[in-house]
Design a protein around this motif. Structure first.
Motif, mmCIF file in Angstrom:
data_model
loop_
_atom_site.group_PDB
_atom_site.id
_atom_site.type_symbol
_atom_site.label_atom_id
_atom_site.label_comp_id
_atom_site.label_asym_id
_atom_site.label_seq_id
_atom_site.Cartn_x
_atom_site.Cartn_y
_atom_site.Cartn_z
ATOM 1 N N TYR A 85 -13.942 12.258 31.275
ATOM 2 C CA TYR A 85 -13.096 11.562 32.242
ATOM 3 C C TYR A 85 -13.986 11.085 33.388
ATOM 4 C CZ TYR A 85 -9.757 14.314 29.573
ATOM 5 O OH TYR A 85 -9.048 14.883 28.550
ATOM 6 N N GLU B 8 -9.151 12.028 37.179
ATOM 7 C CA GLU B 8 -7.959 11.351 36.651
ATOM 8 C C GLU B 8 -7.965 11.381 35.134
ATOM 9 O OE1 GLU B 8 -6.645 6.854 36.361
ATOM 10 O OE2 GLU B 8 -6.397 7.612 38.421
ATOM 11 N N HIS C 9 -5.438 15.109 37.978
ATOM 12 C CA HIS C 9 -4.181 14.361 38.053
ATOM 13 C C HIS C 9 -4.166 13.230 37.029
ATOM 14 C CE1 HIS C 9 -5.981 10.829 40.048
ATOM 15 N NE2 HIS C 9 -6.818 11.729 40.551
ATOM 16 N N THR C 10 -2.977 12.712 36.795
ATOM 17 C CA THR C 10 -2.810 11.570 35.903
ATOM 18 C C THR C 10 -2.654 10.300 36.727
ATOM 19 O OG1 THR C 10 -0.412 11.822 35.869
ATOM 20 C CG2 THR C 10 -1.668 13.016 34.164
ATOM 21 N N ARG C 11 -2.673 9.176 36.051
ATOM 22 C CA ARG C 11 -2.504 7.889 36.752
ATOM 23 C C ARG C 11 -1.169 7.817 37.492
ATOM 24 N NH1 ARG C 11 -4.802 5.601 31.614
ATOM 25 N NH2 ARG C 11 -7.009 5.432 32.103
ATOM 26 N N LEU D 50 -4.572 12.208 47.955
ATOM 27 C CA LEU D 50 -4.308 11.599 46.655
ATOM 28 C C LEU D 50 -3.192 10.565 46.798
ATOM 29 C CD1 LEU D 50 -4.686 11.457 43.542
ATOM 30 C CD2 LEU D 50 -2.946 13.273 43.399
ATOM 31 N N ASN E 29 -3.233 6.140 46.716
ATOM 32 C CA ASN E 29 -2.315 5.355 45.899
ATOM 33 C C ASN E 29 -1.234 4.696 46.749
ATOM 34 O OD1 ASN E 29 -2.926 5.928 42.819
ATOM 35 N ND2 ASN E 29 -3.397 7.786 43.969
#
Length: 159
Positions: free
Chosen positions: A74, A110, A19-21, A151, A155
């Motif tokens: 990463y 990430e 996943h990305t930020r 996830l 966040n």
């Protein structure tokens, strides 16, 4: 006659949420099951010395095999979470007779932004980067949905 015993998959596996930020998630369509989308997954393998591969090593290996991504570029994070699930009947032939459950260890990777990946053509035929909530609607496995929910929680978000 020199016949080898069958080689069965180990009923212990990993799932890596790439996943990305901003919570874009990589999902891939399985080659053996059209319309089945998932994250990076794979079973632990037996090492030449007979010992079972560690989950983190399987996550690194599967990530490279399925996407071409190198975890060393990463930050691979062990979420210290595992799910036990019933193996779909149509995939049980891969496991020793009588094996019906698998334990899946969850990892996250990430990336700063979506990147092109190199799929293993025998495993996946397509990939997409989608919002984590969209990914949760499209993946076929409840454990993958649960990992996506986690996830979001990591966040401070909910499905």
């Amino acid at each position: 006659m020199n016949s080898q015993p069958p080689v069965y998959k180990t009923p212990v596996s990993v799932l890596v949420l790439v996943h990305t930020r901003d919570l874009q998630v990589l999902i891939m369509e399985r080659a053996d099951k059209a319309g089945f989308w998932q994250s990076v997954t794979g079973s632990l393998e037996r090492l030449p010395n007979g010992e079972l591969e560690q989950p983190v090593d399987a996550a690194i290996r599967e990530l490279k095999e399925e996407t071409g991504l190198d975890a060393a570029d990463y930050k691979l994070v062990d979420w210290h979470c595992a799910h036990v699930y019933e193996i779909y009947p149509h995939w049980r032939f891969r496991y020793a007779p009588g094996v019906t459950q698998n334990t899946e260890h969850i990892f996250g990777l990430e990336l700063p932004a979506p990147v092109a990946v190199q799929l293993a053509p025998r495993e996946h035929v397509a990939y997409e980067w989608v919002d984590w909530r969209e990914a949760a609607k499209r993946v076929f496995s409840w454990t993958n949905v649960e990992a996506l929910r986690k996830l979001g929680e990591r966040n401070n978000l909910t499905l």
